[in-house]
Write an enzyme that holds these catalytic residues in place. Structure first.
Site, PDB file in Angstrom:
ATOM      1  N   TYR A   4       7.377  -4.185   8.875  1.00 48.02           N
ATOM      2  CA  TYR A   4       6.334  -5.179   8.606  1.00 48.02           C
ATOM      3  C   TYR A   4       6.821  -6.597   8.892  1.00 48.02           C
ATOM      4  CZ  TYR A   4       2.768  -2.357   6.198  1.00 48.02           C
ATOM      5  OH  TYR A   4       1.765  -1.479   5.879  1.00 48.02           O
ATOM      6  N   LYS A  64      13.552   8.895   7.033  1.00 44.65           N
ATOM      7  CA  LYS A  64      13.488   9.671   8.278  1.00 44.65           C
ATOM      8  C   LYS A  64      14.882   9.599   8.902  1.00 44.65           C
ATOM      9  CE  LYS A  64      11.242  11.944  11.530  1.00 44.65           C
ATOM     10  NZ  LYS A  64      10.756  13.330  11.324  1.00 44.65           N
ATOM     11  N   ASP A 113       8.076  13.222   6.808  1.00 43.72           N
ATOM     12  CA  ASP A 113       7.059  14.171   7.295  1.00 43.72           C
ATOM     13  C   ASP A 113       6.901  15.324   6.306  1.00 43.72           C
ATOM     14  OD1 ASP A 113       9.665  14.881   7.981  1.00 43.72           O
ATOM     15  OD2 ASP A 113       9.161  15.687   9.957  1.00 43.72           O
ATOM     16  N   ASP A 160       3.449   2.647   2.513  1.00 47.50           N
ATOM     17  CA  ASP A 160       2.042   2.315   2.771  1.00 47.50           C
ATOM     18  C   ASP A 160       1.252   3.590   3.053  1.00 47.50           C
ATOM     19  OD1 ASP A 160      -0.241   0.678   3.386  1.00 47.50           O
ATOM     20  OD2 ASP A 160       0.159   1.083   5.502  1.00 47.50           O
ATOM     21  N   ASP A 215      -1.497   5.926   0.366  1.00 48.38           N
ATOM     22  CA  ASP A 215      -2.908   6.225   0.686  1.00 48.38           C
ATOM     23  C   ASP A 215      -3.149   7.727   0.610  1.00 48.38           C
ATOM     24  OD1 ASP A 215      -3.641   3.544   1.197  1.00 48.38           O
ATOM     25  OD2 ASP A 215      -4.918   4.154   2.871  1.00 48.38           O
TER      26      ASP A 215
HETATM   27  C1  IPM Z   1      -1.677  -2.245   1.368  1.00 44.40           C
HETATM   28  C2  IPM Z   1      -2.474  -2.670   2.554  1.00 44.40           C
HETATM   29  C3  IPM Z   1      -1.723  -3.766   3.286  1.00 44.40           C
HETATM   30  C4  IPM Z   1      -0.393  -3.201   3.735  1.00 44.40           C
HETATM   31  C5  IPM Z   1      -2.472  -4.402   4.450  1.00 44.40           C
HETATM   32  C6  IPM Z   1      -3.846  -4.900   4.046  1.00 44.40           C
HETATM   33  C7  IPM Z   1      -1.674  -5.502   5.091  1.00 44.40           C
HETATM   34  O1  IPM Z   1      -2.745  -1.587   3.383  1.00 44.40           O
HETATM   35  O2  IPM Z   1      -1.428  -3.096   0.482  1.00 44.40           O
HETATM   36  O3  IPM Z   1      -1.277  -1.087   1.295  1.00 44.40           O
HETATM   37  O4  IPM Z   1      -0.312  -2.555   4.780  1.00 44.40           O
HETATM   38  O5  IPM Z   1       0.589  -3.412   3.035  1.00 44.40           O
HETATM   39 MN    MN Z   2      -2.032   0.334   2.590  1.00 47.25          MN
END
Ligand code: IPM
Ligand code: MN
Length: 357
Positions: free
Chosen positions: A141, A190, A223, A247, A251
């Site tokens: 990032y 990884k 993975d 990240d 999710d």
């Molecule tokens: C999160 C979001 C952010 C990230 C984006 C909006 C930059 O997806 O906080 O997980 O990737 O960190």
């Molecule tokens: Mn995110």
């Protein structure tokens, strides 16, 4: 206690959900005798519109001087042009970096009353209780990036780079958390492919061996972790990993409790104000429609009280109110399945009502 809580509603559904969390904080202040000053500042797309910068100086200064920061969400199709000078997300990345918020805590727990809201089978997810600790100010990032001409058009690159110190400090945050939980720490990398991961493995193993020999420690490839998360999520307690893997995995993990709309997160550094936000995005498709689930933001406010102000009783009160509202069967659209659903403000009303009882 007097606290200054900077509110950064941001874009999309951000203002709607932060408004509900603010109401909840006002009730807490009244009930427990605190004074919360809650100035609001711009971040993300709306800040680009109003002053050309997704993180205006004034916003950053206010955050630096705050007790804690509560953020909604940033981004939306309006600011998605890949050729644009800046993007809403750049504001979020910058505030994390400027405030030194290197550890992002994302608790992922299934709620018994919502087991059927998950797309996954109840017998697999029941009892899941994972704390993800995502490294937040390093890695790909923030590594060097660029583009250059290439015979086929262009080529582009992003560098994943980590130092020993960056790995040590976030591993310690995760290991400390594991000690207060079930004593299990999993590091995800990884290392079969990436040099940066091999450094993670080496450093994490040393920190745990020397400083946390009491923990049950294991390493899992990312993975493989993607698979284990949905096949045996109960096996995990605290999971620590680098920025991009964290990240993606969080999710994925949000589907265990059934909705992104329920998951709060805390971003903390070694000192100074922490930043608290829902893990979901700005959901532009439902923005302004009073449909969004405010619970993740309300739960983020609870995390804020707990981590930044040591207000455990107050945080418990919020979490308990949310739990009772869910137990009573109230659902916003994202967790309602085919059943009836209520609006953002109605959900806020219900939590506030429970808190007043
Ligand atoms: C999160 C979001 C952010 C990230 C984006 C909006 C930059 O997806 O906080 O997980 O990737 O960190
Ligand atoms: Mn995110």
């Amino acid at each position: 206690m007097n606290a200054t809580i900077v509110l950064l509603p941001g874009d999309g559904i951000g203002p709607e959900i932060v408004a509900q969390a603010k109401r909840v904080l006002e009730v807490i202040a009244g009930r427990f005798g605190h004074t919360f000053t809650m100035p609001q500042h711009a971040i993300g797309g709306n800040a680009i519109d109003s002053c050309g910068d997704p993180l205006p100086e004034e916003t950053l200064n206010a955050c630096r001087n705050a007790t804690a920061v509560l953020l909604g969400a940033v981004g939306g199709p309006k600011w998605d042009d890949p050729k644009a000078k800046t993007r809403p997300e750049a504001g979020l990345l910058r505030i994390r970096k400027e405030l030194g918020l290197f550890a992002n805590l994302r608790p992922t727990k299934t709620w018994d009353e919502l087991l059927d809201a998950s797309p996954l089978k109840r017998e697999i997810i029941a009892g899941t209780d994972i704390l993800f600790v995502r490294e937040l100010t390093g890695g790909i990032y923030f590594g060097e990036s660029g583009r250059r001409p290439h015979p086929s058009g262009e080529e582009a690159w992003n560098v994943m780079i980590y130092s020993t110190g960056e790995i040590e400090r976030v591993v310690r945050v995760a290991a400390d958390a594991a000690r207060k939980r079930r004593g299990k720490l999993t590091m995800v990398d990884k290392a079969n492919v990436l040099e940066a991961s091999r450094l993670w493995r080496q450093v994490a193993e040393r920190v745990v061996r020397e400083e946390y020999p009491d923990l049950e420690y294991n390493v899992v490839l990312v993975d493989s972790m993607a698979m284990h998360l949905i096949s045996k999520p109960r096996e995990f307690d605290v999971v620590v990993t680098e920025n991009l893997f964290g990240d993606i995995l969080t999710d994925e993990a949000s589907m265990l409790p059934g909705s992104l709309g329920l998951l709060p997160s805390a971003s903390i550094g070694s000192s100074g104000p922490g930043l608290f936000e829902p893990i979901h995005g700005s959901a532009p498709d439902i923005a302004g429609k009073n449909l969004a689930n405010p619970l993740a933001t309300i739960l983020a406010a609870a995390m804020m009280l707990r981590y930044s102000m040591s207000m455990n009783t107050e945080a418990d009160a919020i979490e308990d109110a949310v739990s009772r509202v869910l137990k009573a069967g109230h659902r916003t659209k994202d967790i309602a399945g085919n059943g009836p659903s209520i609006s953002t403000t109605e959900m806020g009303d219900l939590v506030v009502e429970m808190l007043r009882q």
